[in-house]
Design a protein around this motif. Structure first.
Motif, PDB file in Angstrom:
ATOM      1  N   VAL A 169       0.837  -1.206   0.000  1.00  0.00           N
ATOM      2  CA  VAL A 169       0.000   0.000   0.000  1.00  0.00           C
ATOM      3  C   VAL A 169       0.870   1.252   0.000  1.00  0.00           C
ATOM      4  CG1 VAL A 169      -1.691   1.304   1.344  1.00  0.00           C
ATOM      5  CG2 VAL A 169      -1.941  -1.163   1.116  1.00  0.00           C
ATOM      6  N   PHE A 170       1.976   1.219   0.739  1.00  0.00           N
ATOM      7  CA  PHE A 170       2.889   2.369   0.761  1.00  0.00           C
ATOM      8  C   PHE A 170       3.473   2.616  -0.631  1.00  0.00           C
ATOM      9  CE2 PHE A 170       7.125   4.184   1.147  1.00  0.00           C
ATOM     10  CZ  PHE A 170       6.896   5.283   1.948  1.00  0.00           C
ATOM     11  N   ILE A 171       3.881   1.541  -1.319  1.00  0.00           N
ATOM     12  CA  ILE A 171       4.446   1.693  -2.670  1.00  0.00           C
ATOM     13  C   ILE A 171       3.387   2.244  -3.626  1.00  0.00           C
ATOM     14  CG2 ILE A 171       5.409   0.420  -4.621  1.00  0.00           C
ATOM     15  CD1 ILE A 171       6.689  -1.490  -2.600  1.00  0.00           C
ATOM     16  N   LEU A 172       2.142   1.756  -3.488  1.00  0.00           N
ATOM     17  CA  LEU A 172       1.066   2.244  -4.342  1.00  0.00           C
ATOM     18  C   LEU A 172       0.798   3.729  -4.104  1.00  0.00           C
ATOM     19  CD1 LEU A 172      -1.107   1.399  -6.417  1.00  0.00           C
ATOM     20  CD2 LEU A 172      -2.618   0.922  -4.479  1.00  0.00           C
ATOM     21  N   LEU A 173       0.790   4.138  -2.852  1.00  0.00           N
ATOM     22  CA  LEU A 173       0.575   5.556  -2.543  1.00  0.00           C
ATOM     23  C   LEU A 173       1.734   6.420  -3.028  1.00  0.00           C
ATOM     24  CD1 LEU A 173      -0.859   5.270   1.090  1.00  0.00           C
ATOM     25  CD2 LEU A 173      -2.130   5.700  -1.016  1.00  0.00           C
ATOM     26  N   ARG A 174       2.931   5.872  -2.990  1.00  0.00           N
ATOM     27  CA  ARG A 174       4.084   6.637  -3.489  1.00  0.00           C
ATOM     28  C   ARG A 174       3.983   6.859  -4.992  1.00  0.00           C
ATOM     29  NH1 ARG A 174       9.901   3.950  -3.028  1.00  0.00           N
ATOM     30  NH2 ARG A 174       8.946   2.776  -4.744  1.00  0.00           N
ATOM     31  N   HIS A 175       3.491   5.858  -5.743  1.00  0.00           N
ATOM     32  CA  HIS A 175       3.302   6.033  -7.186  1.00  0.00           C
ATOM     33  C   HIS A 175       2.240   7.087  -7.476  1.00  0.00           C
ATOM     34  CE1 HIS A 175       6.034   3.049  -8.723  1.00  0.00           C
ATOM     35  NE2 HIS A 175       5.505   2.095  -7.968  1.00  0.00           N
ATOM     36  N   PHE A 176       1.246   7.189  -6.603  1.00  0.00           N
ATOM     37  CA  PHE A 176       0.211   8.208  -6.771  1.00  0.00           C
ATOM     38  C   PHE A 176       0.678   9.586  -6.311  1.00  0.00           C
ATOM     39  CE2 PHE A 176      -3.360   4.860  -6.339  1.00  0.00           C
ATOM     40  CZ  PHE A 176      -3.215   4.532  -7.685  1.00  0.00           C
ATOM     41  N   GLY A 177       1.802   9.658  -5.621  1.00  0.00           N
ATOM     42  CA  GLY A 177       2.286  10.932  -5.102  1.00  0.00           C
ATOM     43  C   GLY A 177       1.528  11.411  -3.884  1.00  0.00           C
ATOM     44  N   TRP A 178       0.998  10.476  -3.098  1.00  0.00           N
ATOM     45  CA  TRP A 178       0.165  10.840  -1.954  1.00  0.00           C
ATOM     46  C   TRP A 178       0.903  10.744  -0.615  1.00  0.00           C
ATOM     47  CZ3 TRP A 178      -5.007   7.841  -3.247  1.00  0.00           C
ATOM     48  CH2 TRP A 178      -5.605   8.463  -4.350  1.00  0.00           C
ATOM     49  N   ILE A 179       2.169  10.384  -0.634  1.00  0.00           N
ATOM     50  CA  ILE A 179       2.912  10.295   0.622  1.00  0.00           C
ATOM     51  C   ILE A 179       3.023  11.690   1.248  1.00  0.00           C
ATOM     52  CG2 ILE A 179       5.119   9.665   1.673  1.00  0.00           C
ATOM     53  CD1 ILE A 179       3.454   7.308   0.753  1.00  0.00           C
ATOM     54  N   ASP A 180       2.888  11.747   2.570  1.00  0.00           N
ATOM     55  CA  ASP A 180       2.913  12.996   3.332  1.00  0.00           C
ATOM     56  C   ASP A 180       1.718  13.884   2.986  1.00  0.00           C
ATOM     57  OD1 ASP A 180       3.948  14.597   5.309  1.00  0.00           O
ATOM     58  OD2 ASP A 180       5.218  15.749   3.945  1.00  0.00           O
ATOM     59  N   THR A 181       0.562  13.248   2.750  1.00  0.00           N
ATOM     60  CA  THR A 181      -0.679  13.981   2.507  1.00  0.00           C
ATOM     61  C   THR A 181      -1.795  13.357   3.354  1.00  0.00           C
ATOM     62  OG1 THR A 181      -1.348  12.583   0.642  1.00  0.00           O
ATOM     63  CG2 THR A 181       0.014  14.524   0.147  1.00  0.00           C
ATOM     64  N   TYR A 182      -2.885  14.088   3.462  1.00  0.00           N
ATOM     65  CA  TYR A 182      -4.034  13.559   4.189  1.00  0.00           C
ATOM     66  C   TYR A 182      -4.692  12.404   3.437  1.00  0.00           C
ATOM     67  CZ  TYR A 182      -3.809  17.560   7.349  1.00  0.00           C
ATOM     68  OH  TYR A 182      -3.410  18.481   8.282  1.00  0.00           O
ATOM     69  N   LYS A 183      -4.521  12.346   2.132  1.00  0.00           N
ATOM     70  CA  LYS A 183      -5.076  11.231   1.365  1.00  0.00           C
ATOM     71  C   LYS A 183      -4.477   9.906   1.825  1.00  0.00           C
ATOM     72  CE  LYS A 183      -5.737  14.039  -2.796  1.00  0.00           C
ATOM     73  NZ  LYS A 183      -5.340  14.220  -4.220  1.00  0.00           N
ATOM     74  N   ALA A 184      -3.164   9.907   2.075  1.00  0.00           N
ATOM     75  CA  ALA A 184      -2.515   8.678   2.530  1.00  0.00           C
ATOM     76  C   ALA A 184      -2.990   8.272   3.917  1.00  0.00           C
ATOM     77  CB  ALA A 184      -0.992   8.864   2.534  1.00  0.00           C
ATOM     78  N   LEU A 185      -3.365   9.234   4.728  1.00  0.00           N
ATOM     79  CA  LEU A 185      -3.854   8.930   6.067  1.00  0.00           C
ATOM     80  C   LEU A 185      -5.283   8.405   6.055  1.00  0.00           C
ATOM     81  CD1 LEU A 185      -2.526  12.007   8.089  1.00  0.00           C
ATOM     82  CD2 LEU A 185      -1.738   9.648   8.297  1.00  0.00           C
ATOM     83  N   ILE A 186      -6.083   8.854   5.094  1.00  0.00           N
ATOM     84  CA  ILE A 186      -7.529   8.601   5.145  1.00  0.00           C
ATOM     85  C   ILE A 186      -7.962   7.476   4.210  1.00  0.00           C
ATOM     86  CG2 ILE A 186      -9.795   9.617   4.724  1.00  0.00           C
ATOM     87  CD1 ILE A 186      -8.562  12.327   5.552  1.00  0.00           C
ATOM     88  N   LEU A 187      -7.602   7.570   2.924  1.00  0.00           N
ATOM     89  CA  LEU A 187      -8.180   6.675   1.919  1.00  0.00           C
ATOM     90  C   LEU A 187      -7.936   5.185   2.179  1.00  0.00           C
ATOM     91  CD1 LEU A 187      -7.601   8.684  -1.375  1.00  0.00           C
ATOM     92  CD2 LEU A 187      -9.685   8.425  -0.021  1.00  0.00           C
ATOM     93  N   PRO A 188      -6.744   4.743   2.595  1.00  0.00           N
ATOM     94  CA  PRO A 188      -6.584   3.303   2.828  1.00  0.00           C
ATOM     95  C   PRO A 188      -7.424   2.771   3.987  1.00  0.00           C
ATOM     96  CG  PRO A 188      -4.446   4.353   2.544  1.00  0.00           C
ATOM     97  CD  PRO A 188      -5.446   5.451   2.692  1.00  0.00           C
ATOM     98  N   GLY A 189      -7.931   3.644   4.842  1.00  0.00           N
ATOM     99  CA  GLY A 189      -8.664   3.174   6.015  1.00  0.00           C
ATOM    100  C   GLY A 189     -10.171   3.224   5.905  1.00  0.00           C
ATOM    101  N   ILE A 190     -10.700   3.676   4.753  1.00  0.00           N
ATOM    102  CA  ILE A 190     -12.160   3.816   4.666  1.00  0.00           C
ATOM    103  C   ILE A 190     -12.841   2.546   4.163  1.00  0.00           C
ATOM    104  CG2 ILE A 190     -11.994   6.300   4.313  1.00  0.00           C
ATOM    105  CD1 ILE A 190     -12.547   5.854   1.373  1.00  0.00           C
ATOM    106  N   PHE A 191     -12.081   1.502   3.896  1.00  0.00           N
ATOM    107  CA  PHE A 191     -12.664   0.226   3.466  1.00  0.00           C
ATOM    108  C   PHE A 191     -12.280  -0.852   4.472  1.00  0.00           C
ATOM    109  CE2 PHE A 191     -11.591   2.729  -0.295  1.00  0.00           C
ATOM    110  CZ  PHE A 191     -12.833   2.854  -0.875  1.00  0.00           C
ATOM    111  N   THR A 192     -13.237  -1.646   4.892  1.00  0.00           N
ATOM    112  CA  THR A 192     -12.973  -2.676   5.879  1.00  0.00           C
ATOM    113  C   THR A 192     -13.879  -3.877   5.651  1.00  0.00           C
ATOM    114  OG1 THR A 192     -13.154  -3.222   8.236  1.00  0.00           O
ATOM    115  CG2 THR A 192     -14.512  -1.421   7.455  1.00  0.00           C
TER     116      THR A 192
END
Length: 318
Positions: A169-192
């Motif tokens: 998931v970290f590698i995927l977020l890095r490809h999206f350019g979302w590291i060090d953003t609120y998107k990285a904090l929120i989006l991976p956690g909204i599905f369970t």
């Protein structure tokens, strides 16, 4: 005539003896029953006493760290872990220093950490409840090809530990350019998958008669979901809301990995500011921890009635 009288006397003696034996047996039975009742009452009292002792020990063991945290948050900086002090002074400070709770906000950017945690936790909680309820409604009430197989695969993701998926998931977020953003904090956690499974089991217990009546009146699936399913599912929704908010509020590992800027730190990461290389300011750390758990207590007290009911219903039915 004499024989007849003798027989009557013998008959009366037999009846008297039989009555005496019956009374004796009745007394013995009553005595035995009384003894059994007394033993049973004593046994129940012993069981209650043992249960009370076990519960008291468990309650003290769970409340002791919290009480120590409160005591430490109100103590002077030099009083914590000081030598040559009676043990009871560790639990009862010599003076109550309320300014520790005010000092927390000025020593570190605690307000920014607090706002970040509130924003991230609310977004994750709302996202999880929304996505889980819609997916659960689809798996519980809608018929489509491969529904059970898809749900089985969905549940299979619960068998995979979070540490395994953390790096991909970290590698995927890095490809999206979302590291060090609120998107990285929120989006991976909204599905369970857990929330979907729990709500699906609850939705299966709801009567279908209301849905059938709504379909006859011309209601669509969206209106049935919004006006019938969700209002009847308040206990389960409150339970999922409480669990999700607590998990996201106390999450340390994921924000520590994906966030590098201190202005985006959440409270669990921000508490590390009170721990230095050469020492730890225990009074401010405990005061910050007390302020950190307040929202969790408020959420639990607000949802307590629905929370307890939801645990009973989701554990018994479905």
């Amino acid at each position: 005539m004499g024989n007849h009288i003798d027989s009557m006397i013998r008959e009366e003696m037999k009846q008297e003896i039989a009555a005496s034996v019956s009374r004796s047996k009745r007394k013995k039975t009553v005595k035995i029953m009384t003894e059994l009742k007394e033993k049973s009452l004593l046994k129940r009292r012993l069981q209650r006493a043992v249960l009370f002792i076990v519960l008291a020990v468990g309650a003290v063991s769970m409340a002791a760290p919290f009480l120590w945290m409160v005591s430490t948050s109100l103590a002077e900086a030099g009083q914590v872990f000081a030598e040559n002090r009676p043990w009871w002074q560790e639990w009862l400070p010599a003076s109550f220093v309320w300014r520790n709770y005010l000092k927390v906000w000025s020593v570190v950017p605690f307000a920014q950490f607090y706002l970040n945690s509130i924003f991230v936790s609310l977004c994750i909680t709302f996202g999880q409840v929304a996505t889980s309820s819609m997916a659960a409604y689809a798996f519980a009430r809608l018929n489509f090809p491969g529904r059970d197989k898809i749900f089985f695969g969905y549940l299979a993701t619960m068998m995979i530990p979070g540490a395994v998926t953390m790096i991909p998931v970290f590698i995927l977020l890095r490809h999206f350019g979302w590291i060090d953003t609120y998107k990285a904090l929120i989006l991976p956690g909204i599905f369970t998958a857990y929330g979907t499974f729990m709500l699906r089991q609850f939705f299966l217990t709801l009567p279908k008669d209301l849905e059938d009546a709504a379909k006859i009146d011309g209601c669509s699936y969206i209106r049935i979901f919004w006006h019938i399913i969700l209002p009847l599912s308040k206990p389960a929704l409150a339970t999922l809301t409480t669990f999700t908010f607590m998990g996201s509020w106390m999450n340390l590992m994921w924000p520590l990995i994906v966030v590098n800027t201190h202005t985006k730190y959440t409270l669990p990461v921000g508490l590390a500011y009170f721990q230095g290389v050469h020492g730890t300011d225990w009074t401010l750390l405990m005061a910050a921890s007390m302020l950190m758990i307040l929202p969790i207590l408020i959420i639990f007290l607000f949802n307590q009635r629905f929370f307890v009911e939801g645990i009973k219903l989701t554990g018994i039915k479905g």
